[in-house]
Design a protein around this motif. Structure first.
Motif, mmCIF file in Angstrom:
data_model
loop_
_atom_site.group_PDB
_atom_site.id
_atom_site.type_symbol
_atom_site.label_atom_id
_atom_site.label_comp_id
_atom_site.label_asym_id
_atom_site.label_seq_id
_atom_site.Cartn_x
_atom_site.Cartn_y
_atom_site.Cartn_z
ATOM 1 N N THR A 2 -0.605 -18.260 -9.782
ATOM 2 C CA THR A 2 -1.698 -17.808 -8.933
ATOM 3 C C THR A 2 -2.859 -17.429 -9.842
ATOM 4 N N ASP A 12 -4.282 -21.000 -5.893
ATOM 5 C CA ASP A 12 -5.107 -20.393 -4.851
ATOM 6 C C ASP A 12 -6.216 -21.274 -4.302
ATOM 7 N N ASN A 63 -9.202 -12.189 1.080
ATOM 8 C CA ASN A 63 -7.990 -12.277 1.898
ATOM 9 C C ASN A 63 -6.987 -11.183 1.548
ATOM 10 N N ASP A 64 -7.474 -10.099 0.958
ATOM 11 C CA ASP A 64 -6.570 -9.059 0.453
ATOM 12 C C ASP A 64 -5.736 -8.400 1.539
ATOM 13 N N THR A 66 -4.043 -9.599 3.734
ATOM 14 C CA THR A 66 -2.781 -10.329 3.908
ATOM 15 C C THR A 66 -1.709 -9.846 2.932
ATOM 16 N N TYR A 67 -2.138 -9.288 1.818
ATOM 17 C CA TYR A 67 -1.216 -8.993 0.726
ATOM 18 C C TYR A 67 -1.054 -7.511 0.414
ATOM 19 N N GLN A 77 0.465 -3.993 0.283
ATOM 20 C CA GLN A 77 1.757 -3.317 0.419
ATOM 21 C C GLN A 77 1.617 -1.922 -0.176
ATOM 22 N N VAL A 92 -2.881 -4.235 -3.261
ATOM 23 C CA VAL A 92 -2.837 -5.686 -3.077
ATOM 24 C C VAL A 92 -1.739 -6.236 -3.987
ATOM 25 N N THR A 93 -0.719 -6.829 -3.391
ATOM 26 C CA THR A 93 0.477 -7.233 -4.133
ATOM 27 C C THR A 93 0.664 -8.744 -4.114
ATOM 28 N N ASP A 94 0.700 -9.337 -5.291
ATOM 29 C CA ASP A 94 0.929 -10.778 -5.463
ATOM 30 C C ASP A 94 0.000 -11.631 -4.598
ATOM 31 N N PRO A 95 -1.320 -11.427 -4.714
ATOM 32 C CA PRO A 95 -2.251 -12.212 -3.894
ATOM 33 C C PRO A 95 -2.240 -13.687 -4.283
ATOM 34 N N GLN A 96 -2.531 -14.533 -3.285
ATOM 35 C CA GLN A 96 -2.576 -15.977 -3.497
ATOM 36 C C GLN A 96 -3.919 -16.568 -3.097
#
Length: 374
Positions: A220, A304, A313-314, A316-317, A319, A323-327
């Protein structure tokens, strides 16, 4: 029956001899040497380990990467020179492995030719890196596309699209792990059909990356940048990003000074020293992690979708507020490329520079690097 067992055994041994049999190997070209921490557990500053299989195991900071705005001069005024770890953004990454070098043409060709015999389809057959001879002007001989490797086999593969790369990653996974069960790239989260046809543009562009799988994949963008910039607790030429220090955005990966100094040429093949051609992987000085050519030689595809705003798009990710492991972006017309190339200026090889291409594009200055789960 004995005949059949012997035949199967022979085929299996042949594949082992050709591709090796380690758990998450790269053999992606070169045997660049880089120092590594022995720690395998997470720490506030993060840690890494050279696992001896052509990969570096990266354990990111356990407290998150705290984005900061640069308070120093960048090689340009564009927003795309500020990387993905922006002020107001906190990102946490899971452990991952990254290839020490870019994928070479030798490995690309071995996997592609095997895969084509197993039903895989590629839009582009790839081009061996170019040593400056036998081409026209500043271009290689494109008639060599797809041909068997020559003395330049340890140059990075070029002339491959993003779609070709994700299909190739699935093929390499099938070779190394014995089946396609651990392939990362699928049609969707609900349709888990493994992607094997790079000419199926709609399916590839909608690709779902199943990160629970152990197969090979593209990094990513956040993984790529973290690996290009990580310095642990060393503050030399670095930004303070929480508990971890990251190389300044205006410098090449592994450089100890800004882009317009001799340090760029120590770590990167770029327009000032490349002779307008690719070079064998792993010949410039590695960064702190032991990764070579994270700046220069060829641009590298990331998974990405691209957006000028890396935080678009944060939601979506997120947790636990991080922001965890964004794609990347939810969708776009283009995919991310990072790192600069043999044809880029010194400023274009700085670790903060973000660019993009259509997933069907191919160029003689564009390749890729492998990532996978530890």
């Amino acid at each position: 029956m004995k005949h059949r067992v012997k035949s199967i055994l022979f085929i299996g041994l042949a594949l082992i001899a050709l591709f090796g049999m380690t758990g998450c190997p790269n053999n992606a070209g070169g045997n660049g040497s880089g120092s590594g921490n022995s720690g395998g557990g997470g720490t506030p500053a993060g840690s890494f380990e050279d696992t001896g299989d052509g990969f570096i195991k990266i354990i990111p900071t356990t407290t998150g990467i705290v984005g900061v705005d640069p308070d120093y001069t960048l090689p340009g005024t564009e927003a795309n020179r500020k990387g993905v770890f922006r002020a107001g953004r906190k990102v946490k990454l899971s452990p991952y492995k990254l290839g020490k070098t870019e994928v070479t043409y030798e490995l690309w060709h071995k996997v592609r030719t095997w895969a084509e015999g197993k039903g895989y389809v590629f839009a582009n057959k790839g081009l061996e890196g170019w040593d400056g001879t036998g081409g026209g002007g500043t271009d290689p001989n494109y008639a060599n596309i797809g041909k068997p490797p020559t003395e330049n086999k340890n140059h990075p593969v070029t002339m491959v699209s993003w779609r070709d790369c994700i299909v190739w990653c699935n093929a390499y996974t099938q070779i190394k792990l014995g089946s396609d069960e651990q392939c990362v790239y699928r049609k969707s989260k609900t349709d888990t059909t493994v992607l094997k046809d790079a000419t199926d543009t709609a399916a590839c562009d909608a690709a779902y990356a199943d990160m629970s799988k152990k197969g090979y994949r593209l990094p990513t963008e956040a993984e790529w940048e973290y690996a290009a910039r990580w310095q642990g607790s060393d503050g030399t030429n670095a930004d303070n990003c929480g508990d971890v220090r990251l190389t300044k955005l205006n410098s090449a990966s592994g450089a100890k000074d800004r882009w317009d100094t001799a340090e760029t040429g120590e770590v990167a093949w770029y327009s000032g020293n490349s002779g307008n051609k690719t070079h064998p992987v792993g010949k410039r000085r590695a960064n702190v992690l032991g990764l070579h050519d994270m700046s220069g030689n060829v641009w590298e595809w990331c998974f990405d979708w691209y957006n000028d705003n890396p935080a678009s798009n944060d939601s979506t990710y997120v947790q636990g507020g991080i922001v965890t492991d964004p794609q990347g972006a939810a969708s776009d017309a283009d995919r991310v490329r990072r790192g600069g190339s043999w044809g880029a200026t010194a400023g274009g090889c700085a670790v903060g520079v973000r660019y993009n291409y259509s997933p069907g594009n191919r160029f003689n200055f564009l390749g890729f690097r492998l990532a996978c789960r530890p």
